[in-house]
Design a protein around this motif. Structure first.
Motif, PDB file in Angstrom:
ATOM      1  N   HIS A 170      23.677  22.986 -53.170  1.00  0.00           N
ATOM      2  CA  HIS A 170      22.914  23.426 -51.997  1.00  0.00           C
ATOM      3  C   HIS A 170      23.156  22.561 -50.757  1.00  0.00           C
ATOM      4  O   HIS A 170      22.801  22.952 -49.652  1.00  0.00           O
ATOM      5  N   HIS A 171      23.778  21.413 -50.919  1.00  0.00           N
ATOM      6  CA  HIS A 171      24.067  20.568 -49.770  1.00  0.00           C
ATOM      7  C   HIS A 171      25.188  21.195 -48.936  1.00  0.00           C
ATOM      8  O   HIS A 171      26.166  21.692 -49.485  1.00  0.00           O
ATOM      9  N   PRO A 172      25.070  21.146 -47.618  1.00  0.00           N
ATOM     10  CA  PRO A 172      26.136  21.699 -46.778  1.00  0.00           C
ATOM     11  C   PRO A 172      27.403  20.855 -46.881  1.00  0.00           C
ATOM     12  O   PRO A 172      27.349  19.656 -47.143  1.00  0.00           O
ATOM     13  N   PHE A 173      28.539  21.494 -46.677  1.00  0.00           N
ATOM     14  CA  PHE A 173      29.829  20.806 -46.666  1.00  0.00           C
ATOM     15  C   PHE A 173      30.564  21.201 -45.389  1.00  0.00           C
ATOM     16  O   PHE A 173      31.688  21.686 -45.398  1.00  0.00           O
ATOM     17  N   ASP A 174      29.872  20.971 -44.260  1.00  0.00           N
ATOM     18  CA  ASP A 174      30.395  21.336 -42.944  1.00  0.00           C
ATOM     19  C   ASP A 174      31.726  20.659 -42.644  1.00  0.00           C
ATOM     20  O   ASP A 174      32.577  21.242 -41.970  1.00  0.00           O
ATOM     21  N   ARG A 175      31.901  19.443 -43.118  1.00  0.00           N
ATOM     22  CA  ARG A 175      33.131  18.700 -42.844  1.00  0.00           C
ATOM     23  C   ARG A 175      34.356  19.465 -43.350  1.00  0.00           C
ATOM     24  O   ARG A 175      35.283  19.740 -42.588  1.00  0.00           O
ATOM     25  N   LEU A 176      34.365  19.846 -44.636  1.00  0.00           N
ATOM     26  CA  LEU A 176      35.509  20.557 -45.194  1.00  0.00           C
ATOM     27  C   LEU A 176      35.666  21.949 -44.585  1.00  0.00           C
ATOM     28  O   LEU A 176      36.766  22.366 -44.234  1.00  0.00           O
ATOM     29  N   VAL A 177      34.573  22.669 -44.436  1.00  0.00           N
ATOM     30  CA  VAL A 177      34.651  24.016 -43.850  1.00  0.00           C
ATOM     31  C   VAL A 177      35.152  23.932 -42.403  1.00  0.00           C
ATOM     32  O   VAL A 177      35.967  24.746 -41.971  1.00  0.00           O
ATOM     33  N   GLY A 178      34.717  22.908 -41.678  1.00  0.00           N
ATOM     34  CA  GLY A 178      35.188  22.716 -40.304  1.00  0.00           C
ATOM     35  C   GLY A 178      36.676  22.402 -40.246  1.00  0.00           C
ATOM     36  O   GLY A 178      37.391  22.908 -39.367  1.00  0.00           O
ATOM     37  N   TRP A 179      37.143  21.577 -41.173  1.00  0.00           N
ATOM     38  CA  TRP A 179      38.582  21.281 -41.227  1.00  0.00           C
ATOM     39  C   TRP A 179      39.374  22.557 -41.501  1.00  0.00           C
ATOM     40  O   TRP A 179      40.408  22.795 -40.888  1.00  0.00           O
ATOM     41  N   ALA A 180      38.877  23.362 -42.436  1.00  0.00           N
ATOM     42  CA  ALA A 180      39.562  24.618 -42.749  1.00  0.00           C
ATOM     43  C   ALA A 180      39.596  25.519 -41.512  1.00  0.00           C
ATOM     44  O   ALA A 180      40.628  26.145 -41.223  1.00  0.00           O
ATOM     45  N   ALA A 181      38.497  25.581 -40.775  1.00  0.00           N
ATOM     46  CA  ALA A 181      38.444  26.408 -39.568  1.00  0.00           C
ATOM     47  C   ALA A 181      39.464  25.925 -38.536  1.00  0.00           C
ATOM     48  O   ALA A 181      40.161  26.739 -37.914  1.00  0.00           O
TER      49      ALA A 181
END
Length: 165
Positions: free
Chosen positions: A15-26
């Protein structure tokens, strides 16, 4: 001209966000070198980045079989799924200092597997881009016998060794 390599990104179900990895992918997707499909869980998906909140087992296997490279968090199940489908995954461990998990077990697990050549790790976007380039060049092959594969047996033995320690 060949199609851009497909990168499967798997963040798991925590349930913790993983904005760092998703942002890198974006960011990497926007550069146009790769196509991405991100299993983003509870992390919001940026506009224009293809993905799914969750994938059932059939959808996940299909995605991994089509992918030229796989990026995953340091969850044993996600790593095993990628290995089982012929990939050496690029692992970006969740970092508790960034609110991505409750403790540092993913950092320790990724370091353990990386030292043994089971995965490659990336800790920033430049490392991720370099690892993706190599993974896409190397490609993957779907093992004929997935459940009885030597890779899976080795992975399970490594997990048992880690648990004993």
């Amino acid at each position: 001209m060949s199609a851009r390599p497909l990168v499967a990104v798997v963040v798991g179900t925590d349930h913790h966000p993983f904005d760092r990895l998703v942002g890198w992918a974006a960011r990497l997707h926007a550069e146009g070198r790769y196509r991405f499909h991100v299993q983003h869980g509870s992390t919001p998906l940026p506009e224009g980045l293809p993905g799914s909140g969750m994938l059932d087992s059939t959808e996940l296997v299909s995605l991994l079989d089509c992918a030229d490279a796989v990026v995953t968090h340091a969850g044993p199940g996600s790593i095993m799924d990628a290995r089982d489908r012929g990939h050496v995954p690029v692992v970006v461990p969740r970092d508790p200092r960034l609110g991505e998990h409750v403790d540092d077990h993913q950092l320790r697990f990724a370091r353990f597997l990386g030292a043994r050549g089971v995965v490659t790790t990336a800790h920033d976007i430049d490392q991720l881009a370099a690892r993706l380039h190599l993974a896409a060049l190397a490609g993957h092959s779907v093992p004929a016998r997935r459940r009885d594969s030597p890779t899976l047996a080795r992975f399970e033995a490594m997990i048992e060794e880690l648990v004993r320690k």
